[in-house]
Scaffold this motif. Structure first.
Motif, mmCIF file in Angstrom:
data_model
loop_
_atom_site.group_PDB
_atom_site.id
_atom_site.type_symbol
_atom_site.label_atom_id
_atom_site.label_comp_id
_atom_site.label_asym_id
_atom_site.label_seq_id
_atom_site.Cartn_x
_atom_site.Cartn_y
_atom_site.Cartn_z
ATOM 1 N N ASP A 248 -6.344 -0.383 -6.235
ATOM 2 C CA ASP A 248 -7.665 -0.361 -5.608
ATOM 3 C C ASP A 248 -7.502 -0.366 -4.088
ATOM 4 O OD1 ASP A 248 -10.246 -0.732 -4.732
ATOM 5 O OD2 ASP A 248 -10.723 -2.254 -6.230
ATOM 6 N N THR A 249 -7.472 0.799 -3.472
ATOM 7 C CA THR A 249 -7.262 0.886 -2.022
ATOM 8 C C THR A 249 -8.449 0.328 -1.240
ATOM 9 O OG1 THR A 249 -7.964 3.192 -2.113
ATOM 10 C CG2 THR A 249 -5.613 2.797 -2.016
ATOM 11 N N GLU A 250 -9.648 0.418 -1.790
ATOM 12 C CA GLU A 250 -10.816 -0.130 -1.094
ATOM 13 C C GLU A 250 -10.698 -1.655 -0.987
ATOM 14 O OE1 GLU A 250 -15.657 -0.293 -1.557
ATOM 15 O OE2 GLU A 250 -14.569 1.325 -2.546
ATOM 16 N N LEU A 251 -10.295 -2.299 -2.070
ATOM 17 C CA LEU A 251 -10.085 -3.745 -2.062
ATOM 18 C C LEU A 251 -8.947 -4.105 -1.103
ATOM 19 C CD1 LEU A 251 -10.515 -6.624 -3.158
ATOM 20 C CD2 LEU A 251 -8.934 -6.047 -5.008
ATOM 21 N N HIS A 252 -7.885 -3.329 -1.153
ATOM 22 C CA HIS A 252 -6.731 -3.534 -0.283
ATOM 23 C C HIS A 252 -7.158 -3.504 1.193
ATOM 24 C CE1 HIS A 252 -2.511 -3.017 1.018
ATOM 25 N NE2 HIS A 252 -3.059 -2.260 1.941
ATOM 26 N N CYS B 80 -9.210 -6.539 2.195
ATOM 27 C CA CYS B 80 -8.360 -7.727 2.386
ATOM 28 C C CYS B 80 -7.701 -7.703 3.760
ATOM 29 C CB CYS B 80 -7.279 -7.799 1.304
ATOM 30 S SG CYS B 80 -7.904 -8.221 -0.319
ATOM 31 N N ILE B 81 -7.169 -6.559 4.151
ATOM 32 C CA ILE B 81 -6.519 -6.441 5.460
ATOM 33 C C ILE B 81 -7.538 -6.678 6.571
ATOM 34 C CG2 ILE B 81 -5.442 -4.815 7.073
ATOM 35 C CD1 ILE B 81 -3.895 -3.680 4.719
ATOM 36 N N SER B 82 -8.718 -6.112 6.437
ATOM 37 C CA SER B 82 -9.765 -6.284 7.446
ATOM 38 C C SER B 82 -10.167 -7.751 7.590
ATOM 39 C CB SER B 82 -10.971 -5.430 7.079
ATOM 40 O OG SER B 82 -11.999 -5.608 7.998
ATOM 41 N N ALA B 83 -10.333 -8.432 6.456
ATOM 42 C CA ALA B 83 -10.716 -9.850 6.479
ATOM 43 C C ALA B 83 -9.621 -10.706 7.110
ATOM 44 C CB ALA B 83 -11.022 -10.334 5.068
ATOM 45 N N LEU B 84 -8.369 -10.420 6.779
ATOM 46 C CA LEU B 84 -7.256 -11.169 7.359
ATOM 47 C C LEU B 84 -7.145 -10.899 8.856
ATOM 48 C CD1 LEU B 84 -4.602 -10.657 4.561
ATOM 49 C CD2 LEU B 84 -5.528 -12.854 5.317
ATOM 50 N N LYS C 117 0.838 -1.199 0.000
ATOM 51 C CA LYS C 117 0.000 0.000 0.000
ATOM 52 C C LYS C 117 0.876 1.254 0.000
ATOM 53 C CE LYS C 117 -3.696 2.320 2.476
ATOM 54 N NZ LYS C 117 -4.576 2.301 3.635
ATOM 55 N N THR C 118 1.905 1.262 0.823
ATOM 56 C CA THR C 118 2.811 2.405 0.889
ATOM 57 C C THR C 118 3.482 2.635 -0.459
ATOM 58 O OG1 THR C 118 3.212 1.936 3.209
ATOM 59 C CG2 THR C 118 4.778 3.384 2.122
ATOM 60 N N ALA C 119 3.947 1.569 -1.091
ATOM 61 C CA ALA C 119 4.613 1.684 -2.385
ATOM 62 C C ALA C 119 3.635 2.096 -3.486
ATOM 63 C CB ALA C 119 5.275 0.359 -2.752
#
Length: 110
Positions: free
Chosen positions: A28-32, A35-39, A17-19
């Motif tokens: 796609d930051t929303e998808l990103h 994914c983090i929330s689900a993990l 995300k930073t890169a």
């Protein structure tokens, strides 16, 4: 090949995300974030030891002289995640029925 843990995947996604912030139009930051929330929900968290009623509700109960029982709540959404039985004692659910957060089931003595 070793399997990546949820925590390792979160750390890797955060680096990406930073890169990718410079190329936001192709990332796609929303998808990103989803994914983090689900993990993150897969990583067991300790339930919060508290009472059934909190704050002003607890004060009203105390003013009426009624007992407010101890319980355990989800650290994410504050849903009650413990079952109390005279035979088995307190049992913590494996996950929160409300938000899906994985929970640590062992109760530590305080």
């Amino acid at each position: 090949m070793e399997t990546m843990t949820a925590q390792q995947a979160i750390e890797k996604l955060e680096k990406y995300k930073t890169a990718a912030e410079f190329a936001e139009n192709i990332y796609d930051t929303e998808l990103h974030n989803a994914c983090i929330s689900a993990l993150d929900k897969q990583i067991p968290k300790a339930p919060r030891k508290t009472t059934i009623f909190e704050g002003t509700q607890a004060e009203k109960l105390a003013a009426k002289g009624l007992k407010n029982y101890e319980t355990y709540k989800c650290p994410v959404c504050s849903w009650i995640v413990a079952d109390r039985s005279f035979i088995t004692g307190i049992k913590i659910s494996n996950f929160c029925e409300n938000c899906g957060q994985a929970l640590e089931t062992e109760i530590t003595k305080e």
